[in-house]
Design a protein around this motif. Structure first.
Motif, PDB file in Angstrom:
ATOM      1  N   VAL A 256       0.837  -1.210   0.000  1.00 52.93           N
ATOM      2  CA  VAL A 256       0.000   0.000   0.000  1.00 52.93           C
ATOM      3  C   VAL A 256       0.865   1.250   0.000  1.00 52.93           C
ATOM      4  N   LEU A 257       1.875   1.265   0.883  1.00 46.41           N
ATOM      5  CA  LEU A 257       2.759   2.428   0.949  1.00 46.41           C
ATOM      6  C   LEU A 257       3.534   2.586  -0.354  1.00 46.41           C
ATOM      7  N   TRP A 258       3.948   1.458  -0.894  1.00 44.85           N
ATOM      8  CA  TRP A 258       4.697   1.548  -2.160  1.00 44.85           C
ATOM      9  C   TRP A 258       3.839   2.143  -3.272  1.00 44.85           C
ATOM     10  N   LEU A 259       2.520   1.792  -3.297  1.00 41.27           N
ATOM     11  CA  LEU A 259       1.641   2.319  -4.333  1.00 41.27           C
ATOM     12  C   LEU A 259       1.505   3.832  -4.232  1.00 41.27           C
ATOM     13  N   MET A 260       1.456   4.321  -3.023  1.00 36.45           N
ATOM     14  CA  MET A 260       1.349   5.776  -2.859  1.00 36.45           C
ATOM     15  C   MET A 260       2.591   6.467  -3.414  1.00 36.45           C
ATOM     16  N   ILE A 261       3.734   5.931  -3.037  1.00 34.63           N
ATOM     17  CA  ILE A 261       4.966   6.530  -3.574  1.00 34.63           C
ATOM     18  C   ILE A 261       5.038   6.301  -5.082  1.00 34.63           C
ATOM     19  N   GLY A 262       4.516   5.141  -5.547  1.00 35.48           N
ATOM     20  CA  GLY A 262       4.530   4.853  -6.980  1.00 35.48           C
ATOM     21  C   GLY A 262       3.712   5.839  -7.778  1.00 35.48           C
ATOM     22  N   LEU A 263       2.573   6.277  -7.228  1.00 38.82           N
ATOM     23  CA  LEU A 263       1.764   7.279  -7.930  1.00 38.82           C
ATOM     24  C   LEU A 263       2.541   8.573  -8.126  1.00 38.82           C
TER      25      LEU A 263
END
Length: 752
Positions: A333-340
């Protein structure tokens, strides 16, 4: 050979790199890197703790697998040692029984009783699958009796290491190295032997039992079972010579040097142990290994079992992958936020890149336009120079032939030197015309493998004695449609450059294979091509030289040694054939030139069969020839030469005047010889077409230094000669025309 794919990364020079300064100033790129590094740092911080846990777990798992692999090697090597000990003990018993059986018998007595001894040997050794044959040898190494053959063949082992070793009392030679059995069905065997002793204790010969290597290989295969992909089993002498192994070693590695760690253990006569070796490339299997070894009883033989760490690591990697997935899932989940955030940054960067690409494309188009204008001007200049140079060569050639026909024997050496210089000038002119794209291509379909085999000696001569020529051309290489002479010249140019780059010798390798190029490969060509790779081990080129390698007249060779036309000819030939040439090089790493020539779907023509020579009927009488040439000196030399051949020559300056004479001749002409490029309203091809349209056309020979309108010339009923032409060829054509004239002049029905 696997052809080099153009989408593989390599520092190559795919085309002439004439870069000119762009009129568009460079705009500084936004600092996308700093923003990206900040986001990546946040991402790393989010996964650092799971990474620490994964690293600790992975280390513990790896150590457990190493311990398990070590246990497998120890258990396997014990079984192998017990098996080998039983075999060698049995062998020793067989040797002793045979020695007792023939003890006290002289060589003559053994030969006299060979039939009985043969049966006995067959009975003793024939029931064991590991025994290939049993033999008795005399003190001179001659075979006295054998379990497989009666009578025993005439054979000697006096030169074998095991015979001389046992005779001299060496322990290790009681077990020989692997060999192809001289007495037997050609099996791969190794021998276990003992010395025969005479009554006085002197050496009386040898009793030898040949053991099948395949017996041990099969046993090891069954022993390893499912572990065979990761484990290697080996039976070796204490000097490291391999007696049997599984998996089987290639023939070239049957006597490999043992690992340094294992060699030290064998030299110290250790009975058993476990070694962890490094990846030093010495192992037949390659890579690091866990090796357990044991000595076979008191015999000079060891059994070793090696577990490849590559297999161990592969299993460990699979376990590690499962561990990582289970640990890192909560962090997604945290990675997706940074990925966006990274995605938004990438979109901005792509927009910037598109803008830059559009500006770069505009600069490239303008640069290509300027370059095409430059090359067009250079081509016209070179073509004009080459045309005039051809005329000069024609003058020299004609006058040399005149001097020869006048029988000027005191100047024979000087004439030969002039002719050699003429050939050099013709080659230089051909290169100039090739670079200028004005040399006509006479293309044909060939099979490159067969053509390369026929051209081997030509390449070898171009490379010189110090350079080794290696040809690796696959038999299934596609046919290509090329000008054979231009292809030959291209290979010679590359070979000469390679020779100059290797003054102290080296290796020049020719490879060829098929390659299919598709859209998206990042290469300017698409379709099926034959890739010809020409690699040398020379000094190589730096990037500054590589950038200009295909430029006409560019050379780094000393003055007088290079024209700067070799590689430009190669590039021009490939481009005109529908392909491309590229070059890779680096200082100290040699040079690789790759030619991409399009595949031909036509069938290569077979070599023409030699026709039997036929005696040509003698002809008499000269021809009335109209010579059309705008160069006075060329015309004078050609006219004098034709007159020496016995022909009548009328000379005019251009095609307009020639056509008027042919249409209203004072005397009919038998032949018109015309240059193609001349001043006036008509050129030579126009003249040939006009003569062909006459009610009574006259044969025409067109002479040219280069033929821009060669395709048009081929549609005209005219013969074409290249300046400076071969006088012998011209004379042969004139003989044919004269014979045709006489046949036309014969009365109908009268035999010729």
């Amino acid at each position: 050979m696997t052809p080099h794919r153009p989408d593989e990364p390599h520092a190559s020079q795919p085309a002439p790199n004439w870069q000119e300064e762009s009129p568009y100033p460079a705009v500084p790129e936004p600092d996308f890197a700093v923003r990206r590094i900040t986001l990546i740092a946040l991402l790393i911080a989010a996964i650092v703790l799971p990474c620490v846990y994964v690293a600790a777990s992975a280390y513990a798992s790896f150590r457990a697998r190493v311990a398990e692999a070590t246990d497998i090697t120890l258990r396997t090597v014990r079984i192998g040692e017990e098996h080998a000990l039983k075999v060698f003990d049995l062998n020793e018993t067989l040797d002793a029984r045979i020695d007792d059986f023939v003890r006290g018998l002289s060589n003559d007595a053994v030969r006299a009783q060979e039939a009985t001894i043969h049966e006995k040997l067959n009975t003793i050794g024939g029931g064991y699958p590991q025994v290939a044959s049993v033999s008795i040898f005399g003190p001179d190494g001659m075979l006295l009796a054998n379990s497989r053959y009666y009578p025993a063949p005439h054979a000697s082992i006096a030169d074998r290491d095991d015979f001389t070793g046992i005779r001299d009392g060496k322990v290790i030679e009681h077990v020989s190295k692997v060999m192809i059995g001289r007495v037997g069905a050609g099996e791969t065997v190794f021998n276990s032997g003992i010395a025969r002793r005479n009554a006085d204790g002197s050496f009386g010969g040898l009793v030898s039992v040949a053991l099948r290597q395949s017996y041990f290989d099969a046993f090891y295969r069954e022993l390893l079972g499912s572990e065979a992909s990761a484990v290697t089993m080996t039976l070796m002498r204490e000097d490291g010579a391999v007696l049997a192994s599984f998996p089987l070693l290639p023939a070239a590695q049957r006597q490999p040097a043992p690992r340094p760690e294992l060699a030290s253990a064998l030299a110290a006569a250790r009975r058993d142990g476990v070694l962890h070796t490094r990846d030093d490339g010495a192992s037949a299997n390659g890579g690091a290994e866990i090796i357990a070894y044991r000595r076979v009883g008191s015999y000079p033989v060891y059994v070793s079992c090696a577990y490849r760490e590559a297999a161990l690591r592969a299993d460990w990697y699979r376990h590690l992958a499962v561990l990582m997935v289970s640990v890192f899932t909560p962090s997604i989940v945290l990675w997706l936020m940074i990925g966006l955030s990274l995605k938004r940054l990438a979109a901005e960067e792509q927009a910037w890149a598109r803008w830059q690409a559009e500006a770069s494309m505009r600069r490239s188009i303008e640069s290509a336009y300027r370059q095409s204008r430059k090359m067009e001007a250079l081509g016209n200049l070179v073509g004009s120079v080459a045309h005039d140079f051809n005329n000069l060569l024609m003058i020299v050639s004609a006058n040399v032939q005149i001097a020869r026909r006048r029988g000027n024997r005191p100047a024979e050496g000087e004439l030969s030197a002039i002719e050699r210089a003429l050939k050099g000038g013709q080659s230089l002119t051909r290169q100039l015309l090739g670079v200028a794209r004005k040399q006509p291509l006479r293309s044909e379909t060939i099979e490159f493998a067969r053509w390369m085999d026929a051209s081997r000696e030509l390449l070898r001569a171009s490379l010189g004695a110090k350079v080794e020529l290696v040809i690796e051309v696959r038999a299934d290489v596609w046919p290509i449609h090329v000008d054979v002479a231009e292809l030959e010249l291209a290979l010679i140019n590359i070979a000469v450059n390679a020779r100059d780059a290797m003054p102290n010798g080296g290796r020049f390798t020719v490879r060829a294979g098929n390659v299919s190029l598709r859209h998206g490969d990042g290469f300017p060509l698409t379709g099926d091509f034959v890739q010809i790779s020409l690699d040398d081990t020379g000094s190589g080129m730096g990037r500054d030289v590589l950038a200009h390698a295909f430029e006409p007249l560019f050379t780094t060779k000393p003055k007088g040694m290079g024209t700067g036309l070799g590689l430009p000819q190669v590039f021009a030939f490939c481009e005109r054939s529908g392909g491309l040439a590229t070059i890779d090089s680096a200082i100290g790493a040699g040079t690789s030139v790759r030619l991409y020539l399009p595949r031909s779907n036509a069938v290569a023509a077979a070599a023409p069969a030699a026709e039997p020579r036929r005696e040509e009927p003698a002809v008499s009488g000269g021809l009335n020839i109209l010579l059309v040439e705008d160069n006075d000196e060329v015309a004078a030399g050609t006219e004098a030469l034709l007159q020496m051949m016995g022909h009548t020559v009328h000379y005019v300056f251009n095609a307009d005047a020639a056509l008027r004479l042919v249409e209203h001749p004072a005397a009919p002409f038998d032949l018109v010889i015309s240059d193609i490029h001349m001043p006036g309203a008509m050129n030579g091809i126009d003249l040939a077409e006009a003569i062909e349209a006459l009610p009574a056309p006259v044969p025409v020979i067109l002479v040219t230094g280069y033929a821009e309108e060669l395709e048009r010339a081929r549609n005209v009923k005219a013969r074409v000669l290249s300046k400076p032409f071969d006088i012998a060829l011209l004379e042969k054509i004139l003989q044919t025309i004269r014979r045709e004239r006489e046949q036309r002049a014969q009365p109908a029905g009268k035999p010729g």
